[in-house]
Design an enzyme around this catalytic site. Structure first.
Site: not given
Ligand SMILES: NC(=O)c1ccc[n+]([C@@H]2O[C@H](COP(=O)([O-])OP(=O)(O)OC[C@H]3O[C@@H](n4cnc5c(N)ncnc54)[C@H](O)[C@@H]3O)[C@@H](O)[C@H]2O)c1
Ligand SMILES: NC(=O)c1ccc[n+]([C@@H]2O[C@H](COP(=O)([O-])OP(=O)(O)OC[C@H]3O[C@@H](n4cnc5c(N)ncnc54)[C@H](O)[C@@H]3O)[C@@H](O)[C@H]2O)c1
Lengths: 277, 277
Positions: B156, B169
């Site tokens: 991130s 985080y």
């Molecule tokens: N959305 C943002 O703004 C953003 C920014 C920077 C980084 N990220 C990172 O991107 C990645 C994806 O996030 P996203 O934005 O698609 O959010 P999201 O919540 O839509 O997707 C995350 C997915 O991970 C799954 N998950 C969570 N814990 C889990 C576990 N213990 N085992 C297996 N699966 C699990 C969830 O069920 C969900 O389907 C994450 O690592 C997040 O930290 C997101």
């Protein structure tokens, strides 16, 4: 549909090496090319630089891909030459979207001993020349109103110090500062600016007896072959390879130039086989 | 010919959001997919859990591209369960080439001295230990293939910058960078490359919820997506509020493909210039 279809790219140092490869890779994916190169020698450079026939070969290869190219002999140290070449290229090709500021030179010497002219030539070409390329291009990219992508060729020497090439290190670090500032200044126009940082690349810049002597001063000249030097260069990398090929840098340039990287800006992207580790 | 034709990719958190997008983008370019997701509520997360229907939709979209997918419920915190899901997937699809360690959570926020043991532990277990588990389960399969491979860890902007009130985080995501750099060194002899991606805000359920709107627009009583947009845009250099999941997928695709065959150990921001601010 190519990944940069219908766009126009300005590539400096396009007569051979990475610059030619960038021009070809972008043309393969649908771009027309504005190419410049000095096609001549700079006295402080200890290996043969490109010749007019090299630039002609680049033209031939681009045209064989059915893309258009406007190629001009121009020196990145001279802003007026760069501007005239870009203006002419845009007049003929109709637009400008992508810049690869790739032209560069290599020479050696410890900072304590470097001659004034060797230092100056390096900064003039590898730093001021990059600014000139960007400066000449910006009005055209802005005029298009479609955003754009500027890719500056730095080096792993743009991210860390290295002995015996302090002037090169200073110029290539300077390119990072230029990149970060341009990225901020041009963001409102959706013009993205990033730098690529190659480890050793298999081009004439390193495959020459002067560079071999720098990397293997302990070996007698007769033993400085591509094979023995490969081991020396390879020791810099984590992946078990001696150097990368020009096309590996071109693929990074292509990605950064394409809409797939539409929100990537201000990034230093190593293509370095893990050298930075 | 797709850019990852004939390869198999393992993606965690693939039920929705970025994970689903990665699965689809890689499948569009010729890969088969092994997908896992928790499909359960995340304690303290201010947004709804991914569901079985979400994962089914990922399966449907990958199959609509005529690619194969093996999808199962697994928790990245549970190494044995995760390993079994991956082993089963490899048994069915025959190989493993690409890993996207994408699963992650975002939970309540608090100043560092007020974070509870549970908030801290759950975050580290998922966003850091879960990433290690993913790599650990995959490495034997990648090595067994003898063809190298690519591991992409989703960090991130919080993996390269500090942010108030989310130390858990930020710590986990910085930890991912350390893991990436070490894995890149350890796996280089096998030509397995390891890189991390650093997104700015991405338009997914993780941030499109009232808790995030409040964080960014603390003065409003009932902030909406429209109120969030300008505050979110203020963190970026490019004039956009957030990127789309596909923009991260395009970076995953580049790093996964042979076009990046010599790119390893690189933290790659896809951040609209957020790092420059
Ligand atoms: N959305 C943002 O703004 C953003 C920014 C920077 C980084 N990220 C990172 O991107 C990645 C994806 O996030 P996203 O934005 O698609 O959010 P999201 O919540 O839509 O997707 C995350 C997915 O991970 C799954 N998950 C969570 N814990 C889990 C576990 N213990 N085992 C297996 N699966 C699990 C969830 O069920 C969900 O389907 C994450 O690592 C997040 O930290 C997101
Ligand atoms: N080869 C490597 O190991 C390596 C590693 C890291 C970075 N780089 C950088 O990559 C870039 C391309 O180098 P290359 O490896 O293709 O070497 P190269 O010598 O084959 O190509 C460089 C080209 O730039 C041209 N050029 C030099 N000075 C110029 C000037 N003043 N005006 C216009 N054109 C000029 C040369 O004529 C030549 O055609 C350079 O910026 C170099 O510093 C190279």
């Amino acid at each position: 549909m190519g990944r940069v279809e219908g766009k126009v790219a300005f590539v400096t140092g396009a007569a051979r090496g990475q610059g030619r490869s960038h021009a070809l890779r972008l043309a393969q994916e649908g771009a027309d090319i504005i190419a410049i190169d000095l096609t001549g020698q700079i006295d402080s450079v200890p290996y043969a630089m490109s010749q007019p026939s090299d630039l002609e070969e680049t033209v031939r290869q681009i045209e064989a891909l059915d893309r258009r190219i406007v190629a001009t002999k121009a020196d990145v140290r001279d802003f007026d030459q760069v501007k005239a070449a870009v203006d002419d290229g845009v007049a003929q090709l109709g637009r400008l979207d992508i810049v690869s500021a790739n032209a560069g030179i290599f020479s050696f010497g410890s900072l304590a001993d470097l001659e004034e002219q060797v230092f100056r030539d390096m900064i003039d070409v590898n730093l001021t020349g990059v600014w000139h390329a960007a400066k000449a291009a910006i009005p055209h990219i802005r005029a298009g109103g479609r955003g754009g992508s500027i890719v500056l060729t730095s080096s792993t020497a743009g991210l860390e110090g290295m002995e015996n090439i302090g002037h090169y290190v200073a110029a290539k670090h300077g390119v990072v500062g230029l990149m970060r500032t341009l990225a901020i200044e041009l963001a409102p126009d959706m013009i993205r600016v990033n730098s690529v940082h190659p480890t050793s690349v298999n081009t004439d810049m390193i495959q020459n007896s002067a560079t071999y002597a720098l990397f293997a001063p302990d070996l007698p000249e007769a033993e400085r072959t591509k094979e023995t030097l490969g081991a020396r260069f390879g020791a810099l990398n984590k992946l078990p390879i001696p150097w990368v090929e020009p096309v590996d840098i071109s693929n990074a340039v292509l990605w950064l130039a394409s809409d797939e990287a539409r929100y990537v800006t201000g990034v230093t992207l190593p293509v370095d086989a893990g050298e930075q580790l | 010919m797709g850019r990852v034709e004939g390869k198999v990719a393992f993606i965690t958190g693939a039920a929705r959001g970025q994970g689903r997008s990665h699965a689809i983008r890689l499948a569009q370019e010729g890969a088969d997919i092994i997908a896992v997701d928790l499909l359960e509520a995340i304690p303290g997360a201010p947004y709804a859990a991914a569901t079985q229907e979400d994962l089914d939709e990922t399966v449907r979209q990958v199959e609509a591209l005529d690619r194969r997918i093996v999808a199962s419920k697994a928790d990245v915190r549970d190494y044995e369960g995760l390993k079994k899901a991956l082993d089963d997937g490899v048994a069915e699809l025959g190989r493993l080439d690409i890993v996207s360690a994408n699963a992650g959570i975002s939970t309540q926020m608090a100043p560092t001295d007020e974070l509870t043991e549970d908030m801290w532990q759950n975050m580290i277990d998922t966003n850091l230990t879960g990433v290690w588990h993913t790599a650990k389960a995959a490495i034997p399969h990648l090595k067994a293939g003898g063809r190298g491979g690519a591991i992409i860890l989703t960090s991130s902007e919080a993996g390269i910058k500090g942010y108030a009130n989310i130390a858990h985080y930020v710590s986990a995501k910085h930890g991912v960078v350390g893991l990436m750099r070490t894995l890149a060194i350890e796996l280089a002899p096998d030509m397995i490359r390891v890189n991390s991606i650093h997104p700015t805000q991405v338009d997914t359920d993780m941030i499109m919820n009232e808790a995030t709107y409040r964080l960014f627009a603390p003065n409003l009583e009932n902030p909406t997506r429209e109120d969030f947009a300008p505050a979110s845009q203020a963190t970026n250099t490019l004039p956009i509020p957030w990127v789309e999941a596909v923009d991260i997928s395009n970076a995953v695709l580049f790093l996964a493909s042979d076009e990046a065959r010599y790119v390893t150990g690189v933290p790659l921001p896809v951040d609209a210039g957020c790092f420059l601010k």
